[in-house]
Design a protein around this motif. Sequence first.
Motif, PDB file in Angstrom:
ATOM      1  N   MET A 283       0.826  -1.209   0.000  1.00 11.09           N
ATOM      2  CA  MET A 283       0.000   0.000   0.000  1.00 11.09           C
ATOM      3  C   MET A 283       0.864   1.264   0.000  1.00 11.09           C
ATOM      4  N   ARG A 284       1.989   1.211   0.747  1.00 11.72           N
ATOM      5  CA  ARG A 284       2.863   2.380   0.788  1.00 11.72           C
ATOM      6  C   ARG A 284       3.371   2.716  -0.599  1.00 11.72           C
ATOM      7  N   GLU A 285       3.756   1.686  -1.393  1.00 14.20           N
ATOM      8  CA  GLU A 285       4.266   1.911  -2.743  1.00 14.20           C
ATOM      9  C   GLU A 285       3.204   2.546  -3.630  1.00 14.20           C
ATOM     10  N   ILE A 286       1.948   2.101  -3.478  1.00 14.88           N
ATOM     11  CA  ILE A 286       0.863   2.673  -4.278  1.00 14.88           C
ATOM     12  C   ILE A 286       0.685   4.148  -3.944  1.00 14.88           C
ATOM     13  N   ALA A 287       0.744   4.471  -2.659  1.00 15.16           N
ATOM     14  CA  ALA A 287       0.592   5.866  -2.242  1.00 15.16           C
ATOM     15  C   ALA A 287       1.740   6.718  -2.762  1.00 15.16           C
ATOM     16  N   GLN A 288       2.972   6.177  -2.728  1.00 18.21           N
ATOM     17  CA  GLN A 288       4.115   6.929  -3.229  1.00 18.21           C
ATOM     18  C   GLN A 288       3.988   7.191  -4.718  1.00 18.21           C
ATOM     19  N   ALA A 289       3.580   6.180  -5.479  1.00 17.54           N
ATOM     20  CA  ALA A 289       3.395   6.364  -6.919  1.00 17.54           C
ATOM     21  C   ALA A 289       2.330   7.418  -7.190  1.00 17.54           C
ATOM     22  N   ALA A 290       1.244   7.388  -6.423  1.00 19.24           N
ATOM     23  CA  ALA A 290       0.173   8.370  -6.605  1.00 19.24           C
ATOM     24  C   ALA A 290       0.667   9.785  -6.304  1.00 19.24           C
ATOM     25  N   ASP A 291       1.469   9.932  -5.251  1.00 15.53           N
ATOM     26  CA  ASP A 291       2.016  11.250  -4.920  1.00 15.53           C
ATOM     27  C   ASP A 291       2.893  11.779  -6.047  1.00 15.53           C
ATOM     28  N   LEU A 292       3.700  10.891  -6.603  1.00 20.70           N
ATOM     29  CA  LEU A 292       4.597  11.322  -7.678  1.00 20.70           C
ATOM     30  C   LEU A 292       3.813  11.672  -8.941  1.00 20.70           C
ATOM     31  N   LEU A 293       2.807  10.892  -9.273  1.00 20.46           N
ATOM     32  CA  LEU A 293       1.996  11.186 -10.464  1.00 20.46           C
ATOM     33  C   LEU A 293       1.255  12.510 -10.300  1.00 20.46           C
TER      34      LEU A 293
ATOM     35  N   GLU B 224      18.215   5.852 -11.064  1.00 19.86           N
ATOM     36  CA  GLU B 224      19.190   5.266 -10.140  1.00 19.86           C
ATOM     37  C   GLU B 224      19.450   6.202  -8.958  1.00 19.86           C
ATOM     38  N   ARG B 225      19.638   7.475  -9.258  1.00 19.78           N
ATOM     39  CA  ARG B 225      19.930   8.441  -8.202  1.00 19.78           C
ATOM     40  C   ARG B 225      18.747   8.575  -7.236  1.00 19.78           C
ATOM     41  N   VAL B 226      17.538   8.665  -7.804  1.00 24.75           N
ATOM     42  CA  VAL B 226      16.341   8.787  -6.961  1.00 24.75           C
ATOM     43  C   VAL B 226      16.191   7.567  -6.057  1.00 24.75           C
ATOM     44  N   MET B 227      16.372   6.377  -6.621  1.00 23.02           N
ATOM     45  CA  MET B 227      16.202   5.150  -5.832  1.00 23.02           C
ATOM     46  C   MET B 227      17.274   5.031  -4.750  1.00 23.02           C
ATOM     47  N   ALA B 228      18.505   5.383  -5.078  1.00 27.02           N
ATOM     48  CA  ALA B 228      19.586   5.306  -4.098  1.00 27.02           C
ATOM     49  C   ALA B 228      19.293   6.213  -2.905  1.00 27.02           C
ATOM     50  N   ARG B 229      18.789   7.402  -3.170  1.00 28.64           N
ATOM     51  CA  ARG B 229      18.499   8.341  -2.086  1.00 28.64           C
ATOM     52  C   ARG B 229      17.230   7.948  -1.327  1.00 28.64           C
ATOM     53  N   LEU B 230      16.223   7.532  -2.064  1.00 31.40           N
ATOM     54  CA  LEU B 230      14.963   7.155  -1.417  1.00 31.40           C
ATOM     55  C   LEU B 230      15.183   6.050  -0.389  1.00 31.40           C
ATOM     56  N   HIS B 231      16.089   5.108  -0.713  1.00 30.63           N
ATOM     57  CA  HIS B 231      16.339   3.958   0.164  1.00 30.63           C
ATOM     58  C   HIS B 231      17.667   4.075   0.930  1.00 30.63           C
TER      59      HIS B 231
ATOM     60  N   THR C 229      17.338  -1.602  -9.280  1.00 33.22           N
ATOM     61  CA  THR C 229      16.271  -2.081 -10.167  1.00 33.22           C
ATOM     62  C   THR C 229      15.132  -2.682  -9.359  1.00 33.22           C
ATOM     63  N   ASP C 230      15.479  -3.448  -8.327  1.00 32.56           N
ATOM     64  CA  ASP C 230      14.438  -4.036  -7.471  1.00 32.56           C
ATOM     65  C   ASP C 230      13.630  -2.947  -6.771  1.00 32.56           C
ATOM     66  N   TYR C 231      14.314  -1.918  -6.270  1.00 25.29           N
ATOM     67  CA  TYR C 231      13.600  -0.806  -5.636  1.00 25.29           C
ATOM     68  C   TYR C 231      12.634  -0.154  -6.626  1.00 25.29           C
ATOM     69  N   ALA C 232      13.127   0.103  -7.837  1.00 26.46           N
ATOM     70  CA  ALA C 232      12.298   0.762  -8.851  1.00 26.46           C
ATOM     71  C   ALA C 232      11.120  -0.112  -9.256  1.00 26.46           C
ATOM     72  N   ALA C 233      11.360  -1.412  -9.387  1.00 26.76           N
ATOM     73  CA  ALA C 233      10.283  -2.328  -9.776  1.00 26.76           C
ATOM     74  C   ALA C 233       9.177  -2.358  -8.729  1.00 26.76           C
ATOM     75  N   ALA C 234       9.549  -2.324  -7.443  1.00 27.71           N
ATOM     76  CA  ALA C 234       8.556  -2.378  -6.369  1.00 27.71           C
ATOM     77  C   ALA C 234       7.639  -1.164  -6.369  1.00 27.71           C
ATOM     78  N   LEU C 235       8.131  -0.045  -6.909  1.00 26.58           N
ATOM     79  CA  LEU C 235       7.344   1.190  -6.920  1.00 26.58           C
ATOM     80  C   LEU C 235       6.552   1.399  -8.211  1.00 26.58           C
ATOM     81  N   THR C 236       6.880   0.652  -9.268  1.00 26.90           N
ATOM     82  CA  THR C 236       6.214   0.851 -10.558  1.00 26.90           C
ATOM     83  C   THR C 236       4.748   0.423 -10.476  1.00 26.90           C
TER      84      THR C 236
END
Length: 350
Positions: free
Chosen positions: A1-11, A150-157, A171-178
């Motif tokens: 659910m957190r990933e869905i909310a993050q994607a929605a915030d970014l969109l 890559e930069r966004v994912m490295a900082r986010l995590h 890549t795994d971090y990015a895939a989980a958020l897509t």
Amino acid sequence: MREIAQAADLLDWYDRHARVLPWRTPPAERLAGVAPDPYRVWLSEIMLQQTTVAAVKDYFLAFTSRWPTVADLAGAEDADVMAAWAGLGYYARARNLLKCARVVTSEHGGVFPRDHATLLSLPGVGPYTAAAISAIAYDDPQTVLDGNVERVMARLHDEHTPLPAAKPVLTDYAAALTPDQRPGDYAQAVMDLGATICTPKRPACGLCPWRPACAAWHNGTAAELPKKSPKKRKPTRQGIAYLARRVDGAWLLERRPDQGLLGGMLGWPGSDWAETPPVEAPPIRAEWKTLPAEARHTFTHFHLILTVKTALVPMERVPDRGEFVPLEEFSPSDLPTVMRKAFDLTRGGA
């Protein structure tokens, strides 16, 4: 659910702040049902490889004006496309561009395939480009990972594993958020976030829609990420460029072999490029003069220093290699950057 909310915030942020780019279908149009043109998506992604958005814009507009469809590009003369590409660098991309356009036209009816595996089979289309076409053109939830992402994912995590070793985990971090909804807009949103907010230096964390979830922001490490392994020292190679001008103004040029650096590009005859002093290899008998300045250029894997030699030759003199191009047909802009640098040194010298 957190990933869905993050994607929605970014969109939501992307809908308000998306960059206006000539190859992009704006989010409002996309939401209204306007589908991106896969040809424009593919062309832009090929041009953007290891090149900046600012450098690509004019090339993209020129290409799409001259060759508005993939079929138009497939029917173009190789020399015309290589000349139009001159200055963008990484010239194998231009050769693969033509190969890919011709395969799409002859084997896929002029339509880029929707199937991700089929996209990967096209000339010059690697995992990143295939994922970008799938996501942006066809809204397939593929994971798109460029330098910005890559930069966004490295900082986010707050990921401190240095690149390139960190690529799998990023890549795994990015895939989980897509997300499954609007994956094409989402892919472009992450790239925009990296390009405009989560920048390499002095990231504007106060404006970031993901700041509340960003581990690096909380830990005060954003500015030092992503980590990168030390770069190897680039060697320096040397060479000679021979610029011969005939008395009627024609210039002696030769097309480089299709394989290898600057493959298929028009340029000045010259020596091999090596770390040892170059061996003289003039393309025509003449009284060669060495210019006092050198042409210097940096490629991906080495620095190049070219000694520039010039000569004025009579009409009847026949070259050992290359051919004379009449002055009215010669355009310095058709030359790759390193060859233009050599030419610029001859102004008034040959």
